[in-house]
Motif scaffolding. Structure first.
Motif, mmCIF file in Angstrom:
data_model
loop_
_atom_site.group_PDB
_atom_site.id
_atom_site.type_symbol
_atom_site.label_atom_id
_atom_site.label_comp_id
_atom_site.label_asym_id
_atom_site.label_seq_id
_atom_site.Cartn_x
_atom_site.Cartn_y
_atom_site.Cartn_z
ATOM 1 N N LYS A 13 9.244 -1.401 3.729
ATOM 2 C CA LYS A 13 7.850 -1.011 3.600
ATOM 3 C C LYS A 13 7.470 -0.062 4.721
ATOM 4 O O LYS A 13 7.724 -0.334 5.894
ATOM 5 C CB LYS A 13 6.954 -2.253 3.660
ATOM 6 C CG LYS A 13 5.476 -1.956 3.542
ATOM 7 C CD LYS A 13 5.117 -1.515 2.150
ATOM 8 C CE LYS A 13 3.699 -1.021 2.060
ATOM 9 N NZ LYS A 13 3.420 -0.436 0.733
ATOM 10 N N TYR A 15 4.183 2.477 6.164
ATOM 11 C CA TYR A 15 2.803 2.966 6.057
ATOM 12 C C TYR A 15 2.805 4.370 6.621
ATOM 13 O O TYR A 15 2.845 4.541 7.836
ATOM 14 C CB TYR A 15 1.839 2.096 6.863
ATOM 15 C CG TYR A 15 1.896 0.627 6.542
ATOM 16 C CD1 TYR A 15 1.221 0.123 5.428
ATOM 17 C CD2 TYR A 15 2.603 -0.254 7.347
ATOM 18 C CE1 TYR A 15 1.263 -1.227 5.138
ATOM 19 C CE2 TYR A 15 2.644 -1.601 7.059
ATOM 20 C CZ TYR A 15 1.977 -2.081 5.957
ATOM 21 O OH TYR A 15 2.018 -3.418 5.670
ATOM 22 N N THR A 45 3.320 -9.957 9.228
ATOM 23 C CA THR A 45 2.170 -9.906 8.323
ATOM 24 C C THR A 45 2.478 -9.049 7.098
ATOM 25 O O THR A 45 2.085 -9.384 5.982
ATOM 26 C CB THR A 45 0.930 -9.381 9.074
ATOM 27 O OG1 THR A 45 0.634 -10.297 10.127
ATOM 28 C CG2 THR A 45 -0.273 -9.276 8.158
ATOM 29 N N ARG A 49 2.093 -10.410 3.334
ATOM 30 C CA ARG A 49 1.177 -9.773 2.371
ATOM 31 C C ARG A 49 1.917 -9.313 1.121
ATOM 32 O O ARG A 49 1.330 -9.246 0.047
ATOM 33 C CB ARG A 49 0.422 -8.629 3.041
ATOM 34 C CG ARG A 49 -0.633 -9.153 4.030
ATOM 35 C CD ARG A 49 -1.221 -8.055 4.894
ATOM 36 N NE ARG A 49 -1.975 -7.083 4.108
ATOM 37 C CZ ARG A 49 -3.220 -7.244 3.710
ATOM 38 N NH1 ARG A 49 -3.853 -8.343 4.016
ATOM 39 N NH2 ARG A 49 -3.823 -6.328 3.005
ATOM 40 N N LEU A 52 2.195 -12.288 -1.283
ATOM 41 C CA LEU A 52 0.965 -12.598 -2.012
ATOM 42 C C LEU A 52 0.491 -11.458 -2.894
ATOM 43 O O LEU A 52 -0.593 -11.513 -3.467
ATOM 44 C CB LEU A 52 -0.132 -12.959 -1.015
ATOM 45 C CG LEU A 52 0.057 -14.366 -0.464
ATOM 46 C CD1 LEU A 52 -0.222 -14.412 1.001
ATOM 47 C CD2 LEU A 52 -0.784 -15.345 -1.235
ATOM 48 N N ASP A 53 1.272 -10.383 -2.967
ATOM 49 C CA ASP A 53 0.910 -9.208 -3.759
ATOM 50 C C ASP A 53 -0.368 -8.539 -3.257
ATOM 51 O O ASP A 53 -1.117 -7.944 -4.035
ATOM 52 C CB ASP A 53 0.765 -9.563 -5.248
ATOM 53 C CG ASP A 53 0.655 -8.305 -6.109
ATOM 54 O OD1 ASP A 53 1.391 -7.343 -5.833
ATOM 55 O OD2 ASP A 53 -0.171 -8.289 -7.047
ATOM 56 N N LEU A 54 -0.644 -8.652 -1.963
ATOM 57 C CA LEU A 54 -1.772 -7.889 -1.417
ATOM 58 C C LEU A 54 -1.319 -6.463 -1.135
ATOM 59 O O LEU A 54 -2.106 -5.522 -1.178
ATOM 60 C CB LEU A 54 -2.296 -8.555 -0.142
ATOM 61 C CG LEU A 54 -2.939 -9.932 -0.373
ATOM 62 C CD1 LEU A 54 -3.194 -10.647 0.944
ATOM 63 C CD2 LEU A 54 -4.233 -9.801 -1.161
ATOM 64 N N ILE A 55 -0.017 -6.327 -0.838
ATOM 65 C CA ILE A 55 0.595 -5.004 -0.733
ATOM 66 C C ILE A 55 1.920 -5.046 -1.492
ATOM 67 O O ILE A 55 2.397 -6.123 -1.838
ATOM 68 C CB ILE A 55 0.845 -4.559 0.729
ATOM 69 C CG1 ILE A 55 1.732 -5.568 1.458
ATOM 70 C CG2 ILE A 55 -0.460 -4.411 1.474
ATOM 71 C CD1 ILE A 55 2.071 -5.151 2.878
ATOM 72 N N ARG A 56 2.495 -3.878 -1.770
ATOM 73 C CA ARG A 56 3.756 -3.830 -2.524
ATOM 74 C C ARG A 56 4.824 -3.135 -1.688
ATOM 75 O O ARG A 56 4.574 -2.137 -1.035
ATOM 76 C CB ARG A 56 3.568 -3.059 -3.836
ATOM 77 C CG ARG A 56 2.907 -3.851 -4.953
ATOM 78 C CD ARG A 56 1.404 -3.900 -4.752
ATOM 79 N NE ARG A 56 0.700 -4.689 -5.745
ATOM 80 C CZ ARG A 56 -0.146 -4.162 -6.647
ATOM 81 N NH1 ARG A 56 -0.372 -2.879 -6.671
ATOM 82 N NH2 ARG A 56 -0.760 -4.939 -7.499
ATOM 83 N N ARG A 70 4.235 -9.420 -8.124
ATOM 84 C CA ARG A 70 3.562 -8.292 -8.763
ATOM 85 C C ARG A 70 3.177 -8.630 -10.206
ATOM 86 O O ARG A 70 2.075 -8.371 -10.647
ATOM 87 C CB ARG A 70 4.494 -7.073 -8.731
ATOM 88 C CG ARG A 70 3.962 -5.831 -9.391
ATOM 89 C CD ARG A 70 3.150 -5.008 -8.409
ATOM 90 N NE ARG A 70 2.241 -4.099 -9.088
ATOM 91 C CZ ARG A 70 2.387 -2.767 -9.093
ATOM 92 N NH1 ARG A 70 3.377 -2.219 -8.467
ATOM 93 N NH2 ARG A 70 1.519 -2.007 -9.707
ATOM 94 N N GLU A 84 -4.665 -16.231 6.158
ATOM 95 C CA GLU A 84 -4.347 -14.931 6.742
ATOM 96 C C GLU A 84 -4.441 -14.998 8.258
ATOM 97 O O GLU A 84 -5.065 -15.901 8.827
ATOM 98 C CB GLU A 84 -5.285 -13.868 6.185
ATOM 99 C CG GLU A 84 -6.731 -14.132 6.525
ATOM 100 C CD GLU A 84 -7.682 -13.282 5.698
ATOM 101 O OE1 GLU A 84 -7.624 -12.060 5.829
ATOM 102 O OE2 GLU A 84 -8.462 -13.841 4.933
ATOM 103 N N ASP A 86 -6.039 -13.120 10.268
ATOM 104 C CA ASP A 86 -7.397 -12.908 10.749
ATOM 105 C C ASP A 86 -8.343 -13.366 9.636
ATOM 106 O O ASP A 86 -8.717 -12.592 8.771
ATOM 107 C CB ASP A 86 -7.577 -11.407 11.048
ATOM 108 C CG ASP A 86 -8.913 -11.131 11.705
ATOM 109 O OD1 ASP A 86 -9.547 -12.089 12.187
ATOM 110 O OD2 ASP A 86 -9.321 -9.956 11.734
#
Lengths: 307, 264
Positions: A13, A15, A45, A49, A52-56, A70, A84, A86
């Motif tokens: 991954k 960014y 993190t 994430r 939990l499929d908050l990001i791919r 997904r 989480e 935070d």
């Protein structure tokens, strides 16, 4: 071997130009507390994430409870409790209001269950969340993760902000979950915290799994700083050759050294003199990492590691 | 007992909705109650002496009739601007606002899909708009007698409020779409505001330029009052455009949200 609760292969991954994960492999079997340990920015993190499929992920595969986050996100999250790193919610509601609502999103959680957890963590559910201290907000977060008794708990730095009593209570809660055959996956950057709670530890560094070990073995293999104060000055050479001892420094009655592995030989040598005090301090996490990269079986090159 | 994202959204918005409703009632009915002062021969004469282009730019051409006055001031300007701000703020908050505040993760880590969260919240926003224009409709009918614009029928007011509601929904859905597709709150606010300002200019000032009369057909402010709903009733074409655009924006935002990473 039963089917793993979490299975990830080659997770990558990025960014933009920042690389968070570079081919992470992860396997968590059911019925254990798995500590996911690493310094800030190692990719903990990010990994969580993705689960939990908050990001791919950019590449690699991941299955949680046998499902693809997904494709089966809703069905999967029904069986997961997540806290989480935070935990932020709208502060203009009471803990009771929030937890009842979140329980309803899961099809309802008995009010008695919420009250029981709140009592256990000594949390008053009546005040508005914005008036709560950081530690008390964290308790709200813990309750929402535990209250529906999920098969898998994914907790990102769960004990941050908790006092020692509550850390202990958290450990007890996690152990109870495991005793029921359920699984806890928790991240942390504090070694001692993971040692207290987890059965197995995976160390992540620079977006790669550096090593995975049972806590017991890690404890044995990890180095400590030892300081022994004797009644009278002791000769340094007596301790120089002892197995596992390095960085030896004896000045008068005080001996300081780094100890790798079992303390047995050092303690037996010290016992020939009168020992006034003995302290053994765990190294900070970075040191454990460097140590493992120097000697350990970690298969990946320790890029950037300095000793 | 709150059981859905939809109900939660409305419940959490209750204070701000009350404030917006009171504000719009106060300003809207206040301007409307000013009608008897405008309705006298001196003002009519004053207006008649203005150049036609200025009156058109300000949408003041029919200001000497009650329906013309209400559309020029209340519905075409002050309430429209308030509703616009309400819409942009609400639409932005649905995803991008929550995401930047860090509160979206908790909801989305529960067994609800991103699409469901987005659609339920958009539905809650639309519900709020319907309630707002309905209450405002009742208030206008109540003021109509005392402020002597009761020559306009309740049905015509209903038509006007349908246009007003859809006008609000279009802008809310636009800011929702930008925010949901990008996760950027500032961008969602900015796009809503810029499009709003351009739409306002395109319904009044820009069409005064020779050769640019056509731009008003693309302005949400023109879809709001251009067909004079208070005089002529509902305009199916303008209602259809606003409805269609809203659906399109919601679709873009929902699809965009499903395809991207959520910010920490």
């Amino acid at each position: 071997m039963t089917e793993p609760v979490i299975e990830a292969q080659g997770l990558s991954k990025s960014y933009g130009s920042t690389v968070a994960l570079r081919g992470l492999d992860l396997q968590v079997t059911p019925g254990q507390v798995f500590g996911f340990l690493g310094p800030n920015g190692a990719g903990k993190t990010t990994t969580i994430r993705i689960l939990l499929d908050l990001i791919r992920q950019n590449s690699g595969s991941v299955r949680v409870l046998g499902l693809d986050p997904r494709d089966d996100g809703v069905a999967l999250r029904r069986r997961i409790g997540y806290l989480e790193g935070d935990f932020v919610v709208d502060g203009r509601q009471s803990g009771h209001e929030l937890l009842t609502y979140l329980g309803n999103l899961r099809g309802g959680v008995p009010a008695s269950r919420i009250t029981e957890l709140a009592q256990r963590l000594r949390l008053d559910l009546r005040p508005k969340i914005k008036t709560l201290s950081k530690g008390n907000r964290q308790k709200v977060g813990l309750i929402q993760a535990f209250m529906h008794e999920p098969e898998l708990l994914i907790l990102d730095e769960p004990t941050g902000g908790l006092d020692p009593f509550l850390q202990q209570e958290f450990t007890a809660m996690a152990r109870e979950v495991v005793a029921e055959g359920r699984t806890v996956f928790m991240s942390s950057h504090v070694m001692s915290e993971v040692q207290k709670t987890a059965d197995r530890v995976g160390i992540i560094r620079d977006g790669l799994m550096a090593s995975v070990d049972d806590v017991e073995r890690l404890r044995e293999s990890s180095i400590r700083h030892v300081e022994i104060v004797f009644a009278d000055p002791v000769p340094a050479e007596e301790f120089a050759g002892i197995e596992g001892v390095s960085d030896l420094n004896v000045s008068g009655e005080v001996l300081r050294c780094r100890l790798d592995g079992s303390a047995d030989a050092l303690v037996k040598a010290a016992a020939t003199h009168t020992v006034l005090s003995l302290t053994s301090q765990e190294p900070d996490l970075e040191e454990v990492f460097f140590h493992r990269y120097e000697n350990g079986p970690a298969g990946h090159p320790a890029s950037g590691a300095q000793s | 007992m709150i059981r859905s994202v939809y109900a939660k959204w409305l419940w959490d918005s209750r204070r701000s909705l009350l404030a917006w409703t009171l504000g719009i009632l106060f300003v809207g009915c206040g301007y409307a109650a000013f009608w008897p002062t405008i309705d006298n021969p001196d003002i009519a004469e004053l207006i008649a002496n203005y150049p036609e282009a200025i009156l058109e730019a300000l949408n003041y051409t029919n200001i000497t009739t009650p329906d013309g006055y209400l559309m020029a001031t209340v519905y075409g300007l002050v309430v429209a601007v308030l509703m616009l701000v309400f819409a942009i703020a609400s639409g932005t908050r649905i995803i991008a606002g929550e995401e930047e505040a860090g509160t979206l993760d908790v909801t989305l880590s529960h067994p609800v899909s991103r699409a469901s969260v987005a659609l339920q919240r958009v539905a809650a926003f639309v519900t709020a708009v319907v309630a707002l224009v309905a209450v405002f409709w009742v208030a206008m009918l109540a003021v109509a007698g005392p402020a002597s614009f009761d020559s306009v029928s309740p049905a015509r007011f209903a038509a006007m409020h349908l246009h007003l509601g859809l006008f609000t929904v279009v802008f809310g859905c636009l800011s929702f779409a930008v925010g949901a597709a990008t996760g950027r709150r500032a961008l969602a606010l900015a796009v809503g505001a810029v499009v709003g300002v351009i739409a306002y200019a395109a319904s009044g000032i820009i069409p005064q330029v020779e050769g640019l009369e056509w731009v008003k057909d693309y302005s949400a402010f023109f879809w709001l009052t251009g067909s004079a709903p208070l005089t002529n009733g509902v305009d199916p074409a303008h209602v259809g455009i606003m409805l269609g655009l809203s659906v399109l924006f919601v679709a873009i935002g929902t699809v965009g949200l499903q395809r991207r990473d959520l910010a920490v």
